[in-house]
Structure formats: C-alpha cells, structure tokens
Design a protein around this motif. Sequence first.
Motif: not given
Length: 151
Positions: A60-84
């Motif tokens: 959840l801490n990773d999610l909290k860090k990422i939520i501070k980024f500027q709002l994107p048009d698209i989220i692109l996830a490249i990785g395994g189950g945790s990233v997705i």
Amino acid sequence: MLFKGKIEGIEKKITFNSKRILVLTSKNVSKKKRIYYFLKKLKKKNKVDIFNSIKAGAYLNDLKKIIKFQLPDIILAIGGGSVIDIAKALSCTMKSGKIKQDTLSKFNNKIELIVIPTVSGTGSESSKGAILQYENRKKFALRSPALIPNK
C-alpha cells in the motif's frame, strides 16, 4: 485485447500520441534493454512519468507514493502480479485518492489502464480483483469490475 509478441510491436496496437502516461514497473523489469528502448521511444511523443520501484507484494505504501504523481491520461503497467495489482487499484483511486472497497464498487471515473504482463500465470492482467498489503504484511483484497484493465 491481448497482445502477442514483442513489446516493440505495441505501438502498432495502441496509439500513444501527446498523452500523459504514467508507467509503473519494478526495478528488475525497468533494467531490461527492451523496456528501456520502448520507454525512450514512448517519451518522444508523450509526457511520461515513470515509477519503477514497485516491490514484490503490492504494498500500500507504493500506491500512496504513486498517487502523488500528476494525473495521467493513461496508466501503463509493465510487470508481474504486484505491478499490475498496484496499477489496477491506482486506475480506480488516483482521481479520488480513496482506497476503499465501497468506493470501487460504485466507481465510474477510471483512468485508462493498459497492462503488459511479464510473468505468465498470475492472471492479474484479466481479473476483477487486486491484492494489496500493508507494511506489516496484512493483506486486503479489492474486488470490482472497474479493476479490469482496458487493454
């Protein structure tokens, strides 16, 4: 829509032009040459932010860090189950900043989510669930049709 083949061919399937894209991945995946060149090419025509520190376990801490980024048009996830799983939760919560099951079930303001799985067998790329965990390793599940990636 499933993509078969190399990551280099994804531009033929999806048009990324003049978009704000948030790329989520792990350190191991981001070190791969193919991913490096793909992201370099993506940056030529788009505004790209990259978070490449998602840890195994979908914390959840990773999610909290990422939520501070500027709002994107698209989220692109490249990785395994945790990233997705992190990307799926983020696509439904980034606009509101709320990470609650009851919010997801009523959700209709999702950010477009494109996932490129690098590990076969997790099934995260096609499910309507995500498993996240607190730093104390206690897990919680999110379930909603809104969590299913767009592509």
